[in-house]
Every structure is written in structure tokens, then in C-alpha cells.
Design a protein around this motif. Structure first.
Motif, PDB file in Angstrom:
ATOM      1  N   ALA A  60     -23.894  62.476  37.173  1.00 45.87           N
ATOM      2  CA  ALA A  60     -24.720  62.817  38.347  1.00 45.87           C
ATOM      3  C   ALA A  60     -26.130  62.243  38.265  1.00 45.87           C
ATOM      4  O   ALA A  60     -26.995  62.621  39.059  1.00 45.87           O
ATOM      5  N   HIS A  61     -26.365  61.323  37.324  1.00 42.28           N
ATOM      6  CA  HIS A  61     -27.731  60.792  37.184  1.00 42.28           C
ATOM      7  C   HIS A  61     -27.690  59.377  36.619  1.00 42.28           C
ATOM      8  O   HIS A  61     -27.701  59.181  35.404  1.00 42.28           O
ATOM      9  N   THR A  62     -27.627  58.398  37.512  1.00 43.97           N
ATOM     10  CA  THR A  62     -27.692  56.991  37.069  1.00 43.97           C
ATOM     11  C   THR A  62     -28.710  56.221  37.913  1.00 43.97           C
ATOM     12  O   THR A  62     -29.050  56.623  39.028  1.00 43.97           O
ATOM     13  N   HIS A  63     -29.166  55.102  37.346  1.00 42.41           N
ATOM     14  CA  HIS A  63     -30.149  54.238  38.017  1.00 42.41           C
ATOM     15  C   HIS A  63     -29.703  52.783  37.913  1.00 42.41           C
ATOM     16  O   HIS A  63     -30.291  52.013  37.149  1.00 42.41           O
ATOM     17  N   MET A  64     -28.672  52.409  38.638  1.00 43.21           N
ATOM     18  CA  MET A  64     -28.280  50.999  38.633  1.00 43.21           C
ATOM     19  C   MET A  64     -29.347  50.187  39.386  1.00 43.21           C
ATOM     20  O   MET A  64     -29.790  50.585  40.467  1.00 43.21           O
ATOM     21  N   PHE A 152     -32.413  65.716  46.754  1.00 42.63           N
ATOM     22  CA  PHE A 152     -33.598  64.873  46.838  1.00 42.63           C
ATOM     23  C   PHE A 152     -34.407  65.023  45.565  1.00 42.63           C
ATOM     24  O   PHE A 152     -34.686  66.133  45.130  1.00 42.63           O
ATOM     25  N   LYS A 153     -34.741  63.882  44.949  1.00 35.86           N
ATOM     26  CA  LYS A 153     -35.502  63.954  43.703  1.00 35.86           C
ATOM     27  C   LYS A 153     -36.986  63.706  43.957  1.00 35.86           C
ATOM     28  O   LYS A 153     -37.360  62.752  44.652  1.00 35.86           O
ATOM     29  N   LEU A 154     -37.786  64.571  43.381  1.00 42.37           N
ATOM     30  CA  LEU A 154     -39.241  64.442  43.430  1.00 42.37           C
ATOM     31  C   LEU A 154     -39.770  64.272  42.010  1.00 42.37           C
ATOM     32  O   LEU A 154     -39.127  64.698  41.048  1.00 42.37           O
ATOM     33  N   VAL A 242     -34.060  67.812  36.179  1.00 41.46           N
ATOM     34  CA  VAL A 242     -33.331  66.681  35.571  1.00 41.46           C
ATOM     35  C   VAL A 242     -33.814  66.440  34.141  1.00 41.46           C
ATOM     36  O   VAL A 242     -34.897  66.875  33.743  1.00 41.46           O
ATOM     37  N   HIS A 243     -33.005  65.754  33.406  1.00 41.66           N
ATOM     38  CA  HIS A 243     -33.271  65.313  32.017  1.00 41.66           C
ATOM     39  C   HIS A 243     -34.170  66.276  31.241  1.00 41.66           C
ATOM     40  O   HIS A 243     -35.210  65.885  30.710  1.00 41.66           O
ATOM     41  N   LEU A 244     -33.751  67.514  31.159  1.00 45.06           N
ATOM     42  CA  LEU A 244     -34.520  68.524  30.406  1.00 45.06           C
ATOM     43  C   LEU A 244     -34.387  68.240  28.903  1.00 45.06           C
ATOM     44  O   LEU A 244     -33.281  68.088  28.380  1.00 45.06           O
ATOM     45  N   THR A 321     -26.383  61.185  32.216  1.00 46.18           N
ATOM     46  CA  THR A 321     -26.958  60.232  31.251  1.00 46.18           C
ATOM     47  C   THR A 321     -28.399  59.808  31.551  1.00 46.18           C
ATOM     48  O   THR A 321     -29.086  59.349  30.658  1.00 46.18           O
ATOM     49  N   ASP A 322     -28.825  59.871  32.826  1.00 40.57           N
ATOM     50  CA  ASP A 322     -30.071  59.193  33.222  1.00 40.57           C
ATOM     51  C   ASP A 322     -29.969  57.716  32.821  1.00 40.57           C
ATOM     52  O   ASP A 322     -30.942  57.117  32.341  1.00 40.57           O
ATOM     53  N   HIS A 323     -28.762  57.169  33.002  1.00 41.54           N
ATOM     54  CA  HIS A 323     -28.506  55.762  32.635  1.00 41.54           C
ATOM     55  C   HIS A 323     -29.522  54.853  33.330  1.00 41.54           C
ATOM     56  O   HIS A 323     -29.508  54.703  34.551  1.00 41.54           O
TER      57      HIS A 323
HETATM   58 ZN    ZN Z   1     -33.599  59.347  36.108  1.00 41.58          ZN
END
Ligand code: ZN
Ligand code: DUC
Ligand code: ZN
Ligand code: ZN
Length: 468
Positions: A60-64, A152-154, A242-244, A321-323
């Protein structure tokens, strides 16, 4: 086309059972008692004897292809989703980006253009809001109503880039409270961090290790608490941290959850397995390989132990992953002589299912909890359930046959991500992804890849079905 996955143990969030899985076309048709399925005919049979059958992983957390720090994340949707598939992940939720000053819908259109026709597995989007104003608030309603984007991410970090101030955050939370969306928060006090970064650089502290030192856990804890407070002022707007990475931030989440609030959090494998000391021990500039935000934490503090405990207690609901991969050469190297110019991110989309399975082997998590944190809860949290995240009749036939007797050795020579190093080089996992099925199609089997780019579909998401 029908497929029978035979002889395995099906793992779901509520238990494990011997069952054969019958797939018709793209969907799971039935879970069969193994003695009954002797009589069932299927076009293709996969022998899962001695293996686990789990729902395909949902990251649920990637950055392609994320533009960041004067470069862009090195995995495209094509290479990144292929690597994900190799590792047993059959759905990603990537972050579309509204850059500051840009119209939200234009940012979204640009993201669709990157992904469309390129993905090997199904994909959905969250939306990063790079500037909350009246137009962006209206856009939130439109994305929820028409685009299947319900989160929505802030950012409380990165002043001047993605940053929102508390007033902007509150307004976005109030809007989300009305339209039912989830607010996802990058919770680090970026204003204070920037002061520490400038002071470090002025002292000549330019090495990669100062990235982590200038982002202390206390500033993650403070921002997490502040986000939780703002969400309560916004009438208990659903909030997902996210990413705690820090024990104190986890305590703040746990306290809100003990009050019955809609506050959730994820952690990532890097915070469970990698530490500041690993980074410190790397020669020369190589510590840059582990520069990510939130940063790796010290092994002399209880963060990792607490994160595993949080995963057991559900104060941490999801592992993502916050890939956000960057090559060492020419990308991480942008920060030689100035750690603040190192692009932030670690690539790991391929390894999450394995790394969290290792937690099962190590006695940290149950098998059921493994499946829940990597597949079922992300699906429920982000409005994909029950299409995704569960091995059940009517759900998409996204399956992983996992071999508990196999081994996986992680490294740059064998991974499929577009990265010239591995953050987990040499790590051995006591388990192995054996077969991967995506919407009824076998895409990984016998160490071979059978998928193709463009077969992955865009998923319109509903509202979260995880709220209390
Ligand atoms: Zn991220
Ligand atoms: N953290 C990272 O490590 N990379 C991209 C963005 C973020 O918040
Ligand atoms: Zn972030
Ligand atoms: Zn609790």
C-alpha cells in the motif's frame, strides 16, 4: 480457463486450513475439501503440497518514478511491478503526486500516463496533496466520488516541497471527515528538522549518517501526536500514519487506538531489520544507501522490538515498503559532500512478503498475522476488500504459493528491481515465493517469469472498510 491449486494449506487472517483452491477465469470459484476435489477437473493444476497458499501481497505504499531531490525513483511502473510480482505482491497502491502549484487532477492524469499499459500487476493510487487550498479540497471530493481515490497523503516534513502547515492539514482532515476519505500522514516535524540539518552542515557534518541524526525520533513522535490531535479536532477524521519508525510515535498511536479512535499506522521492513548502526558501519559514502525518511533508528533504543510488538497488537496494522529506489551511482551520489542532497528512499517492493515471513520463523508473528499485515488489512484499509486480500470465493484469484522449506537469498545479483545495490544484501530468508497467480494467470512459477507488462489493471477503490 480453470486452475486448481491442490494440496496446500490456505492461510487467512482467521486461521489456516487444508483446502484446494479452484479458480475459474480471474476469480476464485471455491475452496474445496481436499478429499472432495479429487473429482474436480481443471485445465491446469498447481501442486501446493507442503506449502502455504496465501492471498497475493498488497503493498500500500510505493513510489514508482517519483521525482525527488533532482532525480526520480529508479523503478518505472514496468520494472517495479515486475519486481513486486517476483516477490509475491500482486497489487500496489502508488502515490500520485500533486506538486505545489499544480492542479490536483493534472497531477493525477500525469500519474495515470506513467502507469497505464506498463504494469505487470494491478495497481491503485493514493493522492499526495502538495498544497491544500480551496481547489485542492474540492478536488478531494471529486477524486473520492469519480476516480476511486479515497486516501490523501499530507506531509508535515519537507518545507517548500510537499509540506502542509497545521491549518492546511486541519482543512484537509475536515474535508476527509465529510467525504469519508483516509488522511495519510508523513509525520515528522520538518521545520525543526530543517534547522538541525542547516546547523549540522554549518559544522561540516556532511556524511550520510547525519541524515538520521538530524531527524531524531522525538520529532517523529511530536508530529505523530500533533496529527492525532488535529484528527480529533476534525471530529475523528480517519488517520493513517505512514512509515512509522519510532517507539514514541507508536505509543501515541496506541493511546489513540485504546480510546477507540480511527487512528492507524504502518511500518516498513527497513525499520524492523535495518539500523542506524548498519548505516554507520558502511565505508565511505555508502551509508547513503540507507538514507530514507523517516530514518533508520538506533539499535541501542527499543524501536524495532516495539514495532514487532505493535504488529502483534494491531497498533501497527499494515506492513508496506515505502519502495522508493535510487541507484547508488549518480543518484545517491548527488549527496556527496552534503547529506541533505541524498535522494531519500530504499527499494524493497520485491522483499516484503519474504522479510515479514522471516518474522514468523523468528517467532515474532503468527502465520495469520503475516497474511493480515501484508494483504488482508491493506485491502480493507484502502477499500479493495473483498476483491483483494483474501483467499475466498468471489475474490480475485491473486494467490501466492509459499514454500516454508525454501530459502531466499536477497542481493543485487538476483533481485529484479532497477537498483544497483540491495539494502538487504546477503539477508537469508527461511522461506520462498514458489508460484504467483494474478487474476487467475500464473505469472511466476518454477523460477520463471510468465507475466507481461500492461496486464495489470487500474483499481478504483472504495472507502475504507476498516473504520471502527
Ligand atoms: Zn513514501
Ligand atoms: N520518504 C522516503 O524515504 N522517500 C520518499 C518520500 C518519503 O517520505
Ligand atoms: Zn513519507
Ligand atoms: Zn492498545
Amino acid at each position: 480457463m480453470s486452475l486448481l491449486v491442490k494440496g496446500g494449506t490456505v492461510i487467512g487472517p482467521t486461521g489456516a486450513q487444508p483446502a484446494d483452491v479452484l479458480v475459474e477465469g480471474e476469480k476464485i470459484a471455491a475452496l474445496l475439501d481436499p478429499s472432495y476435489s479429487q473429482t474436480v477437473q481443471a485445465d491446469e493444476v498447481i501442486d501446493a503440497t507442503g506449502k502455504y497458499v496465501i492471498p497475493g501481497g498488497i503493498d500500500a505504499h510505493t513510489h514508482m518514478e517519483l521525482p525527488f531531490g533532482g532525480t526520480a525513483a529508479s523503478d518505472t511502473f514496468e520494472t517495479g511491478t515486475r519486481a513486486a510480482a517476483w516477490g509475491g505482491t500482486t497489487t500496489i497502491i502508488d502515490f500520485a503526486v500533486q506538486r505545489t502549484g499544480e492542479v490536483v487532477q493534472d497531477g493525477l492524469a500525469a500519474w495515470h500516463a506513467k502507469a497505464e499499459g506498463n504494469c505487470h500487476i494491478d495497481y491503485a493510487f493514493h493522492m499526495i496533496l502538495g498544497g491544500v487550498d480551496t481547489d485542492a479540497l474540492k478536488a478531494m471530493d471529486q477524486l473520492v466520488a469519480d476516480e476511486g481515490i479515497t486516501s490523501f497523503k499530507l506531509f508535515m516534513a519537507y518545507p517548500g516541497v510537499f509540506y502542509s502547515d497545521d491549518g492546511q492539514i486541519l482543512r484537509a482532515m475536515q474535508t476527509a471527515r465529510e467525504n469519508g476519505a483516509m488522511i495519510m500522514m508523513h509525520a515528522e516535524n520538518g521545520i525543526a528538522i530543517d534547522v538541525l540539518v542547516q546547523q549540522a552542515l554549518a559544522r561540516g557534518e556532511t556524511d550520510p549518517i547525519y541524515h538520521g541524526i538530524t531527524r531524531p525520533a522525538a520529532l517523529e513522535t511530536e508530529a505523530t501526536s500533533r496529527a492525532i490531535t488535529l484528527a480529533s479536532v476534525a471530529q475523528d477524521c480517519p488517520l493513517y500514519i505512514v512509515h512509522l519508525s519510532a517507539s514514541g510515535a507508536l505509543e501515541a498511536v496506541a493511546e489513540a487506538r485504546d480510546q477507540g479512535r480511527n487512528v492507524f499506522a504502518e511500518t516498513c521492513p527497513q525499520y524492523l531489520y535495518l539500523t542506524l548502526e548498519d548505516q554507520l558501519g558502511a565505508p565511505g559514502f555508502e551509508g547513503a544507501k540507507w538514507v530514507c525518511s523517516t530514518p533508520l533508528r538506533s539499535k541501542h533504543e527499543p524501536h524495532a522490538k516495539d514495532l514487532w510488538k505493535g504488529l502483534r497488537s494491531n497498533d501497527l496494522a499494515v506492513v508496506s515498503t515505502d519502495h522508493c529506489p535510487f541507484c547508488f551511482k549518480d543518484q545517491k551520489e548527488l549527496g556527496v559532500g552534503d547529506f541533505s542532497k541524498i535522494p531519500n528512499g530504499i527499494g524493497g517492493v520485491e522483499h516484503r512478503v519474504d522479510l515479514i515471513y522471516q518474522g514468523v520463523v523468528d517467532g515474532q508473528l503468527s502465520l495469520e498475522r503475516w497474511v493480515e499485515t501484508i494483504a488482508t488489512t491493506p485491502a480493507r484499509m484502502f477499500g479493495l476488500y473483498p476483491q483483494k486480500g483474501i483467499v475466498a470465493p468471489g475474490s480475485d484469484a491473486d494467490l501466492v504459493v509459499y514454500d516454508p522449506n525454501g530459502t531466499t537469498r536477497i542481493g543485487v545479483e538476483t533481485h529484479h528491481m532497477n537498483m544497483d545495490y540491495s539494502a538487504y544484501e546477503g539477508t537469508e530468508i527461511a522461506g520462498r515465493v514458489d508460484t504467483v497467480v494474478s487474476r487467475g494467470e500464473v505469472i511466476v512459477a518454477d523460477g520463471n517469469y510468465h507475466g507481461r507488462k500492461g496486464r495489470g489493471k487500474y483499481l478504483r477503490r472504495g472507502l475504507s472498510s476498516y473504520l471502527v
